[in-house]
Design a protein around this motif. Sequence first.
Motif, PDB file in Angstrom:
ATOM      1  N   TYR A 196       0.723  -1.240  -0.116  1.00  0.00           N
ATOM      2  CA  TYR A 196      -0.111  -0.129   0.052  1.00  0.00           C
ATOM      3  C   TYR A 196       0.746   1.126   0.106  1.00  0.00           C
ATOM      4  CZ  TYR A 196      -3.635  -3.226   1.118  1.00  0.00           C
ATOM      5  OH  TYR A 196      -4.623  -4.166   0.935  1.00  0.00           O
ATOM      6  N   ASN A 197       0.247   2.574  -0.507  1.00  0.00           N
ATOM      7  CA  ASN A 197       1.098   3.758  -0.499  1.00  0.00           C
ATOM      8  C   ASN A 197       0.423   4.210   0.720  1.00  0.00           C
ATOM      9  OD1 ASN A 197       2.054   3.525  -3.156  1.00  0.00           O
ATOM     10  ND2 ASN A 197      -0.007   4.079  -4.031  1.00  0.00           N
ATOM     11  N   VAL A 208      -3.812  10.437  -2.342  1.00  0.00           N
ATOM     12  CA  VAL A 208      -2.575   9.580  -2.483  1.00  0.00           C
ATOM     13  C   VAL A 208      -3.298   8.369  -3.511  1.00  0.00           C
ATOM     14  CG1 VAL A 208      -3.401   8.129  -0.328  1.00  0.00           C
ATOM     15  CG2 VAL A 208      -1.130   7.869  -1.294  1.00  0.00           C
ATOM     16  N   LYS A 209      -2.501   7.810  -4.146  1.00  0.00           N
ATOM     17  CA  LYS A 209      -2.728   6.851  -5.216  1.00  0.00           C
ATOM     18  C   LYS A 209      -3.159   5.365  -4.437  1.00  0.00           C
ATOM     19  CE  LYS A 209      -1.072   7.683  -9.921  1.00  0.00           C
ATOM     20  NZ  LYS A 209      -0.543   8.905  -9.684  1.00  0.00           N
ATOM     21  N   LYS A 210      -4.108   5.083  -5.128  1.00  0.00           N
ATOM     22  CA  LYS A 210      -4.522   3.513  -4.590  1.00  0.00           C
ATOM     23  C   LYS A 210      -3.523   2.588  -5.179  1.00  0.00           C
ATOM     24  CE  LYS A 210      -8.723   3.634  -6.776  1.00  0.00           C
ATOM     25  NZ  LYS A 210      -8.888   5.115  -6.992  1.00  0.00           N
ATOM     26  N   ASP A 259      -8.046   9.024  -6.547  1.00  0.00           N
ATOM     27  CA  ASP A 259      -6.398   8.748  -6.114  1.00  0.00           C
ATOM     28  C   ASP A 259      -5.651   9.887  -5.424  1.00  0.00           C
ATOM     29  OD1 ASP A 259      -6.108   6.200  -6.696  1.00  0.00           O
ATOM     30  OD2 ASP A 259      -5.816   6.632  -8.679  1.00  0.00           O
ATOM     31  N   VAL A 284      -9.801   9.152  -2.285  1.00  0.00           N
ATOM     32  CA  VAL A 284      -8.945   8.197  -2.626  1.00  0.00           C
ATOM     33  C   VAL A 284      -9.448   7.458  -3.568  1.00  0.00           C
ATOM     34  CG1 VAL A 284      -7.405   6.421  -2.139  1.00  0.00           C
ATOM     35  CG2 VAL A 284      -7.616   8.516  -0.417  1.00  0.00           C
ATOM     36  N   ALA A 323      -4.054   2.354  -1.316  1.00  0.00           N
ATOM     37  CA  ALA A 323      -3.688   3.409  -0.200  1.00  0.00           C
ATOM     38  C   ALA A 323      -3.822   2.726   1.278  1.00  0.00           C
ATOM     39  CB  ALA A 323      -4.410   4.369  -0.705  1.00  0.00           C
ATOM     40  N   CYS A 324      -3.215   3.430   2.046  1.00  0.00           N
ATOM     41  CA  CYS A 324      -3.338   3.046   3.501  1.00  0.00           C
ATOM     42  C   CYS A 324      -3.460   4.504   4.129  1.00  0.00           C
ATOM     43  CB  CYS A 324      -2.519   2.217   3.999  1.00  0.00           C
ATOM     44  SG  CYS A 324      -2.570   2.053   5.870  1.00  0.00           S
TER      45      CYS A 324
END
Lengths: 450, 450
Positions: free
Chosen positions: A301-302, A335-337, A332, A328, A339-340
């Motif tokens: 995950y990001n 933060v991009k999927k 996105d 998200v 994602a956390c």
Amino acid sequence: MSVANLRNQVLQIIRAGIAAVDPYRLVKEQVKPEKGNLCLPNGEIFRLDACDRVFIFGAGKGAVPMAVSLRELLGDKFSGGVVITKYGHAAISGMKNPKENPSLQIFEASHPLPDEKGLQATRVLLDCCQELTEKDLAFVVITGGGSALMEYLPQGISLADLQQLNQILLESGAGIHQINTIRKHISLIKGGQLARAIAPAACVSLILSDVIGDRLSVIASGPTAPDESTFQDAMELLEQLGIRERIPANIANYLQAGLNGKIPETPKAGDPIFNNVSNTILGNIRLCLKRAAQEAEKLGYNPVILTSRLHGEAREVAGVLADIVREVLQNDEPVKKPACLLTGGETTVHIKGSGKGGRNQELALAFALNDIQSDFCFASCGTDGTDGPTNAAGAVVDTQTPTRAKTKGLDARTYLKNNDAWHFFKALDDLIITGPTGTNVMDMQVALIP
Amino acid sequence: MSVANLRNQVLQIIRAGIAAVDPYRLVKEQVKPEKGNLCLPNGEIFRLDACDRVFIFGAGKGAVPMAVSLRELLGDKFSGGVVITKYGHAAISGMKNPKENPSLQIFEASHPLPDEKGLQATRVLLDCCQELTEKDLAFVVITGGGSALMEYLPQGISLADLQQLNQILLESGAGIHQINTIRKHISLIKGGQLARAIAPAACVSLILSDVIGDRLSVIASGPTAPDESTFQDAMELLEQLGIRERIPANIANYLQAGLNGKIPETPKAGDPIFNNVSNTILGNIRLCLKRAAQEAEKLGYNPVILTSRLHGEAREVAGVLADIVREVLQNDEPVKKPACLLTGGETTVHIKGSGKGGRNQELALAFALNDIQSDFCFASCGTDGTDGPTNAAGAVVDTQTPTRAKTKGLDARTYLKNNDAWHFFKALDDLIITGPTGTNVMDMQVALIP
């Protein structure tokens, strides 16, 4: 990714965060023995060989494992100590009745309301401080809960007086900072007074923070930190809250005596006492979130830490977090999927219903009500393993929560209205149950968006 | 960076965002004429040459500039039209009484409560639709406010009935979606019924969204979108809200007739009517935030859009945003300084005091109460230029706000408690005053952390 997998990952990330702030491990990882010295993470070095004796004092729900860990590092230099923890919390660390010499005396007492056991243990601790000389070194381990567990009252003020004061303060709508200002000024250990008791020995406090912003004067009421409040502040607050006439006369008289200069003020910044005092935060919610973020990254995950200072009414906070999760999902951002999103802090619940729950369970229930249709999993969890007066640490929700609740005839709105998140999640088997974790750095929230 | 500069930059970023959703400009930028065709941003192409006539209908606070912009693109193909806007809003676009042939008839009516002028104008619009054939093309321009401005009631239901219904619905605590379900079913134009009126002509709706999530059935009550609700839903809601017996008998009888199948349902997804209908969102809060983010980037900030779906109680939302600003200040997360955090959406204020304000001013005031000590500047602003019943669009706060308020003897907490943000910011000269902007995509918040 199946729903079950997503849940397992959320729980894995939470476990990793909590493990990072385990008090025993924190001391081992951050306090480094080196040729007879102990090095702190801030670069300070304490020459154990130069000390006559080294003691350990402290209090808090996680104080015993910190003390045990530290004693192991001290080896032969350990000369004794007193640590106070919550009922049952010495047993967690397997340290209830150690038989050893020199001894680390471990006491259990009441939390969140102080009791006579706590006062007695604190008396033992302060007595022990009296024999310290300038050639001694005292470590102080401080974790959340220390304010109730470590308390000593002036001659003439009883535990019953203190309890009555607490009750009146709560009813008056006083905030926690106002309450602490008053309580520090009827205590003989809070607000830097433990540091004064330890002087002229050196004082090295190792702290696990359970408050937003990590203010030293706030954590466990700052027993070894300069106090920012005065007798005058305390008296003005009593007037402001309109409770000057209602509090026990013993307490009012004591505060008035303090205002008249007949009782020493709590030590302030710049007081020479603090020349020989070092306060170090070993762990906090941010460390927990950082380690959780690393775990999320490992899982692909990001991770983004949105804030480690989350506060506000739980159900409202849930709405904003859901708004960000939706962003998200759709765009996105931030933060991009995959994602956390990670947050930490301590929310509030203004109870209006008669149900069972805690702020984490309520936050999770309110999150579920946002009815997000795409894949996600969200959990809110107390890092101490206890959320409100329940057996759960928090709860987990995902895309299927509303459907599953409907199937079981559970109306989420009704449960939220009644502050009854525990029964809602119990019926769905979606409570997070960890038991006491031995640590406490407030709460964390994890949202996974695959 | 001086405080004044920081403020100017915040306002510059807000202006750039609002300019990006100017209705006139949106049509010009996104609807492209090409060899006698008009191309939409989604790739759809409309062959104007193949149409007998091209009309423009619509309603909303920003509908006139959209219609004017579109008419310019249509040139000689323009055959006439009817557009309804709020009192004073035709004048903003300089289009109050155009004298031209064929004419774009512009009507002004009441918003947010409908009036007879609006019903009359809608009657003109629907009459005009009656003459449309399958060889005609009708553009429909829709912006926020269209629901009140464009309304036509069935025979036997009066404006007074509708007003009484609205009052009862509001008092019942019904949510906006519940209210809309009921209102769509006593309207002859909402819930896809304008599309039905336009058929068999082709219908191309160009929409400026003022709702979270951009649901076509929600914006202006979805005049050209499939309706998701039924007469049965409406009747069940009346029962559920316990107002079945209290609403005007004319309305109850009409809904009952609908339930009995004596009145056509609003058109649903899959209805052949929609084969010839195209709905395109030209602008929304997200476009506004993206353009604002670009402006922030130009100024040297790292921009992050946290969410374009912000909702919740304004003062609570403010707390969470402040928590994130603090995280940036202290830890460079979720984004590195110099940072620009952007959010958009629509918050709520549950009024308990008797002061003057709006949700943006209240959000800004609550933000100031978080008393952030490091340099930042934060503003919350309605993109339409109007925040609550005030002359301001919003307000701006920064590090110095608490000090400046103190100097002037203003207690922020007292003003917030009384929902009186306007007087607080007025005294500080910190209101954002833009006048009507001619557009409306809800609210935006900008935080700069240098």
